[in-house]
Design an enzyme around this catalytic site. Structure first.
Site, short mmCIF file in Angstrom:
data_model
loop_
_atom_site.label_atom_id
_atom_site.label_comp_id
_atom_site.label_asym_id
_atom_site.label_seq_id
_atom_site.Cartn_x
_atom_site.Cartn_y
_atom_site.Cartn_z
N GLU A 79 0.85 -1.19 0.00
CA GLU A 79 0.00 0.00 0.00
C GLU A 79 0.89 1.25 0.00
OE1 GLU A 79 -2.15 3.39 1.47
OE2 GLU A 79 -0.65 2.42 2.69
N CYS A 111 -4.55 -3.22 2.78
CA CYS A 111 -3.88 -4.35 3.45
C CYS A 111 -4.26 -5.70 2.84
CB CYS A 111 -4.22 -4.35 4.93
SG CYS A 111 -3.97 -2.76 5.71
N THR A 152 -0.82 3.22 16.07
CA THR A 152 -0.91 1.91 15.37
C THR A 152 -0.06 1.90 14.10
OG1 THR A 152 -2.92 2.53 14.15
CG2 THR A 152 -3.24 1.48 16.28
N SER A 201 -13.74 2.18 10.70
CA SER A 201 -12.95 1.14 10.04
C SER A 201 -13.04 -0.19 10.80
CB SER A 201 -11.48 1.58 9.89
OG SER A 201 -10.81 1.62 11.13
N HIS A 233 -6.04 -10.39 9.84
CA HIS A 233 -5.28 -9.16 9.59
C HIS A 233 -5.19 -8.40 10.91
CE1 HIS A 233 -3.85 -5.36 8.34
NE2 HIS A 233 -5.00 -4.76 8.57
N LYS A 242 -11.20 -8.89 18.74
CA LYS A 242 -12.58 -8.50 18.40
C LYS A 242 -13.09 -9.36 17.25
CE LYS A 242 -12.05 -3.51 19.43
NZ LYS A 242 -13.03 -3.05 20.38
N ASN A 276 1.62 -2.34 13.02
CA ASN A 276 0.91 -2.64 11.78
C ASN A 276 1.90 -2.64 10.61
OD1 ASN A 276 -1.07 -3.13 9.91
ND2 ASN A 276 -2.24 -1.25 10.29
N SER A 309 -8.89 -2.10 3.83
CA SER A 309 -9.88 -1.02 3.91
C SER A 309 -10.29 -0.56 2.52
CB SER A 309 -9.30 0.16 4.67
OG SER A 309 -9.17 -0.15 6.03
#
Ligand code: CAA
Length: 388
Positions: A79, A111, A152, A201, A233, A242, A276, A309
């Site tokens: 990216e 990503c 991040t 996001s 990811h 989560k 990240n 994203s």
């Protein structure tokens, strides 16, 4: 014929910013980062490190173990590319002296591109079993200072050799995928930093997971109980937690905390201290799983959820191959992580601002410890060097 990842190795930068240093600077509670987002450190690239030098550092140990003249394609996912026209893979191809009978192309979708490149490579090998394809996922994650995303950041590159009769993991046929035209994270062409609607996001990520999973189940007939380890990811490790909670709830699985941790935690160990790395993050997580599970993983099914994203997502799986442990490069991964040097917040800012706008001509002093580095830019042309 089985097709998948034959060798895998990752590289990260030689410096890091601790979230403890970050919290002190921002006068925020450290637990927001350690517990709330699940991050401890983020690798920081100095000015003479970019995705090409990171990719070379990731790929070189793989090429030393094979006949590099057999590489038939380089699929480079990123990216944070270095040129709007020339593929980062061609810079890498030159730096690593790969054969000229080779196809090179760059893949982009935030990503997600690493998963796309891996799937493309497996398809190419299935069509022609002689192919040996170098898949690279490399990124330097960068947000504006004093935004929610600043905590991040990170960077890393993963190199994967994709071939027939893979020694590490067979990528299974069939996957679930999902696309939706949304603006949760994006980077217009004139910017070096990403823009993000942070909370939104995370919602889009989880929604994409549910859709991709549903498609995966319909396509493959595989169920939650058929999967031993889950790689997600990982923009920050709390996101993987989560995600797994969301999946467990969706399938109404009865999972103890111990099982939950076993399924997900090994794939977060490295990401927690690297940060990240966008397209590489999912595969840094996979390497973390391989390096950190002490039980023999042969025959175990691992799932992969890739999220880019914007957004594109894919859920797929693979089976770990017998003897995989003999070809892991765990020692090198640990050495790189442990030998990184901490930066003060001011030193991090100096590196950060140094990369904001690149002049037409510049010679970079050596701060990256090698073995490859961006040596300078001459009349807008980047040139790299091998340092050791
Ligand atoms: N102790 C324990 N926990 C604490 C705490 C403390 N002292 N203080 C805060 N927390 C918790 C909060 O309750 C919150 O938990 P939940 O998420 O469970 O609600 C968590 O820490 C984060 O706190 P905030 O919500 O206040 O944090 P924030 O708004 O400053 O930032 C973020 C969070 C929006 C995710 C931000 O890190 C961000 O914008 N990151 C970049 C975007 C991103 O990574 N998105 C992920 C999906 S998109 C993607 O995956 C692609 C990609 O790679 C970018």
């Amino acid at each position: 014929m089985k097709v998948g990842i034959d060798l895998i190795h990752f590289a990260t930068a030689d410096y890091y910013l601790g979230l403890d240093t970050f919290a002190e600077e921002k006068q925020t509670e450290l637990d927001k980062y350690i517990v709330g987002i699940g991050q401890e450190k983020m690798s920081i690239a100095p000015p003479d490190e970019d995705i090409v030098s990171l990719a070379a550092k990731a790929a070189a140990p793989i090429l030393e173990k094979i006949d590099a003249s057999q590489i038939s394609a380089v699929l480079f996912a990123t990216e944070t590319s270095v040129d709007q026209s020339k593929s980062a893979g061609v810079f890498l191809h030159g730096l690593l002296e790969l054969p000229s009978r080779c196809r090179v192309v760059e893949f982009k979708h935030a990503c997600y591109a690493g998963a796309a490149a891996l799937q493309m490579a497996t398809t190419m090998v299935k069509a022609n079993h002689k192919e040996k394809i170098l898949v690279i996922a490399a990124d330097i994650a960068k947000y504006d200072v004093d935004t929610s995303g600043e905590a991040t950041q990170g960077c890393g590159a993963v190199a994967m050799l994709v071939s027939a009769n893979p020694r590490i993991i067979e990528i299974e046929s069939g996957s679930g995928y999902y696309t939706d035209d949304v603006m949760d994270f994006w980077r217009p062409n004139n910017r070096t930093t990403a823009l993000v609607d942070g909370k939104y996001s995370t919602k889009v990520y989880l929604n994409s997971l549910k859709h991709a999973w549903q498609h995966f189940v319909e396509e493959t007939g595989r169920k939650f109980e058929d999967i031993d380890y889950f790689c997600y990811h990982i923009p920050f490790t709390k996101m993987a937690e989560k995600a797994h909670k969301t999946l467990v709830k969706k399938v109404a699985a009865s999972v103890t905390q111990e099982q939950f941790d076993k399924q997900t935690l090994p794939s977060q160990v490295y990401n927690r201290i690297v940060g990240n790395s966008y397209s590489a993050s999912l595969f840094v997580g996979f390497i973390s799983l391989l390096d950190n599970v002490k039980d023999n993983l042969a025959g175990k099914r691992v799932s992969f959820f890739s999220y880019g994203s914007g957004c594109v997502a894919e859920f797929f799986s693979g089976i770990i191959q017998p003897g995989y442990e003999k070809v892991l490069m765990t020692g090198d991964h640990l050495r790189q992580i442990e030998q990184r040097q901490p930066l003060s917040y001011q030193q991090y800012l100096d590196y950060y601002h140094n990369q904001e706008t690149l002049p037409e001509n510049i010679i970079f002093p050596q701060t990256n410890k090698g073995p490859y580095r961006l040596a300078g830019i001459d009349d807008h042309k980047r040139y790299y060097e091998k340092t050791t």
